[in-house]
Write a protein that holds these residues in place. Structure first.
Motif, mmCIF file in Angstrom:
data_model
loop_
_atom_site.group_PDB
_atom_site.id
_atom_site.type_symbol
_atom_site.label_atom_id
_atom_site.label_comp_id
_atom_site.label_asym_id
_atom_site.label_seq_id
_atom_site.Cartn_x
_atom_site.Cartn_y
_atom_site.Cartn_z
ATOM 1 N N TYR A 160 -2.838 4.951 -11.470
ATOM 2 C CA TYR A 160 -1.919 5.669 -10.593
ATOM 3 C C TYR A 160 -1.825 7.150 -10.950
ATOM 4 O O TYR A 160 -0.873 7.831 -10.586
ATOM 5 C CB TYR A 160 -0.520 5.027 -10.656
ATOM 6 C CG TYR A 160 -0.394 3.850 -9.735
ATOM 7 C CD1 TYR A 160 -0.846 2.604 -10.134
ATOM 8 C CD2 TYR A 160 0.136 3.991 -8.462
ATOM 9 C CE1 TYR A 160 -0.756 1.516 -9.290
ATOM 10 C CE2 TYR A 160 0.231 2.902 -7.611
ATOM 11 C CZ TYR A 160 -0.211 1.667 -8.035
ATOM 12 O OH TYR A 160 -0.132 0.591 -7.180
ATOM 13 N N ARG A 163 0.755 -0.921 1.295
ATOM 14 C CA ARG A 163 1.867 -0.756 0.353
ATOM 15 C C ARG A 163 2.031 -2.009 -0.501
ATOM 16 O O ARG A 163 2.279 -1.914 -1.715
ATOM 17 C CB ARG A 163 3.157 -0.469 1.118
ATOM 18 C CG ARG A 163 4.375 -0.353 0.212
ATOM 19 C CD ARG A 163 5.601 0.112 0.959
ATOM 20 N NE ARG A 163 5.418 1.467 1.464
ATOM 21 C CZ ARG A 163 6.380 2.155 2.089
ATOM 22 N NH1 ARG A 163 7.576 1.606 2.266
ATOM 23 N NH2 ARG A 163 6.150 3.379 2.531
ATOM 24 N N THR A 164 1.896 -3.175 0.115
ATOM 25 C CA THR A 164 2.019 -4.429 -0.646
ATOM 26 C C THR A 164 0.947 -4.513 -1.720
ATOM 27 O O THR A 164 1.216 -4.904 -2.859
ATOM 28 C CB THR A 164 1.911 -5.644 0.290
ATOM 29 O OG1 THR A 164 2.999 -5.619 1.226
ATOM 30 C CG2 THR A 164 1.972 -6.955 -0.492
ATOM 31 N N ARG A 175 -0.585 -2.032 -3.172
ATOM 32 C CA ARG A 175 -0.282 -1.075 -4.236
ATOM 33 C C ARG A 175 0.767 -1.634 -5.191
ATOM 34 O O ARG A 175 0.669 -1.468 -6.407
ATOM 35 C CB ARG A 175 0.213 0.241 -3.636
ATOM 36 C CG ARG A 175 -0.830 1.007 -2.839
ATOM 37 C CD ARG A 175 -0.262 2.328 -2.369
ATOM 38 N NE ARG A 175 -1.164 3.027 -1.459
ATOM 39 C CZ ARG A 175 -1.010 4.261 -1.064
ATOM 40 N NH1 ARG A 175 0.027 4.959 -1.489
ATOM 41 N NH2 ARG A 175 -1.871 4.831 -0.245
ATOM 42 N N ASN A 176 1.769 -2.282 -4.641
ATOM 43 C CA ASN A 176 2.817 -2.859 -5.477
ATOM 44 C C ASN A 176 2.263 -3.980 -6.354
ATOM 45 O O ASN A 176 2.616 -4.101 -7.532
ATOM 46 C CB ASN A 176 3.963 -3.383 -4.611
ATOM 47 C CG ASN A 176 4.751 -2.273 -3.950
ATOM 48 O OD1 ASN A 176 4.743 -1.134 -4.417
ATOM 49 N ND2 ASN A 176 5.421 -2.581 -2.845
ATOM 50 N N MET A 203 8.275 -9.961 -6.235
ATOM 51 C CA MET A 203 8.157 -9.454 -4.869
ATOM 52 C C MET A 203 8.640 -10.447 -3.817
ATOM 53 O O MET A 203 8.598 -10.150 -2.612
ATOM 54 C CB MET A 203 6.707 -9.057 -4.595
ATOM 55 C CG MET A 203 6.187 -7.935 -5.492
ATOM 56 S SD MET A 203 4.483 -7.439 -5.082
ATOM 57 C CE MET A 203 4.711 -6.796 -3.398
#
Length: 228
Positions: free
Chosen positions: A154, A167-168, A170-171, A189
């Protein structure tokens, strides 16, 4: 196989037999590795050429160390290692890889493996010593290295792998880099197991761990070459 393997590193004192499982889709490589490891005193308790079969066998055999290939016909060594961390947490994994060093260390961090060994023909001592070190509780890849690699994933918002991810994803990547298992990611999550598994596979795909064209080519050692 009559060719003797290289002698073990004499700096290591005798230890109880270390139980090893080999996961590699090349039968000749499995045989070569098995002959090599048994020759220097390891107890090779099982082997497999597929991720699905290996998961079942490892759960039953409970080896100390699994030496697993980076790429398998039905998955990746990273995914197998991540699964084992949930189902057989006492089993430690070493990834046998043809990737370059940077990619290999990332794989170790994302998998939660103890370390990696590069596929270099004739370099038997590296594998032998890596197995011994791991079994002794001294992982080749330590916490400080893991932290730096996790941060590097990151380090730049413009990194190509981040741009390609949802986004999911990346998380999920962030939690993988922190060392969370798939069930732990699901709890964090609030996602079902199947969704976590699919997302992990997608993340690995976008990081270049599933497509051969994204990897550094390396020769596959044959059994007799592994024993020289």
């Amino acid at each position: 196989m009559n060719t003797p393997a290289a002698p073990p590193d004499e700096s290591w004192s005798p230890v109880p037999s270390i139980r090893v499982f080999i996961l590699n889709d090349h039968e000749m490589v499995r045989r070569g590795l098995g002959d090599l490891l048994q020759h220097v005193g390891f107890d090779v308790v099982g082997e497999s050429g597929s991720a699905a079969e290996a998961r079942r066998l490892i759960h039953v055999l409970q080896p100390d160390i699994v030496v697993l290939d980076d790429r398998l016909p039905d998955g990746t060594g990273i995914e197998v290692c991540r699964d084992l961390r949930s189902t057989s947490p006492d089993v430690r994994c070493l990834i046998l890889t043809g990737w370059d060093e940077q990619h290999a260390v990332r794989a170790v961090v994302l998998a939660g493996a103890s370390g990696y060994v590069l596929k270099r023909i004739g370099d038997n001592d590296a594998l032998i010593n890596c197995i011994r070190s791991t079994a002794a509780g001294i992982p080749p890849i330590g916490p400080s290295v893991r932290e730096r690699v996790a941060e590097s994933l990151y380090a730049s918002a413009s990194a190509p792998w981040l741009k390609a991810m949802t986004r999911t994803e990346r998380n999920v990547l962030a939690l993988m880099a922190r060392g969370l298992t798939n069930p732990q990611i699901g709890q964090e999550m609030v996602l079902p197991d199947a969704t976590v598994s699919a997302t992990v596979s997608s993340v690995l795909h976008k990081l270049g761990f599933r497509r051969r064209s994204h990897l550094i080519p390396a020769p596959i050692p044959r059994a007799w070459e592994l024993l020289h």
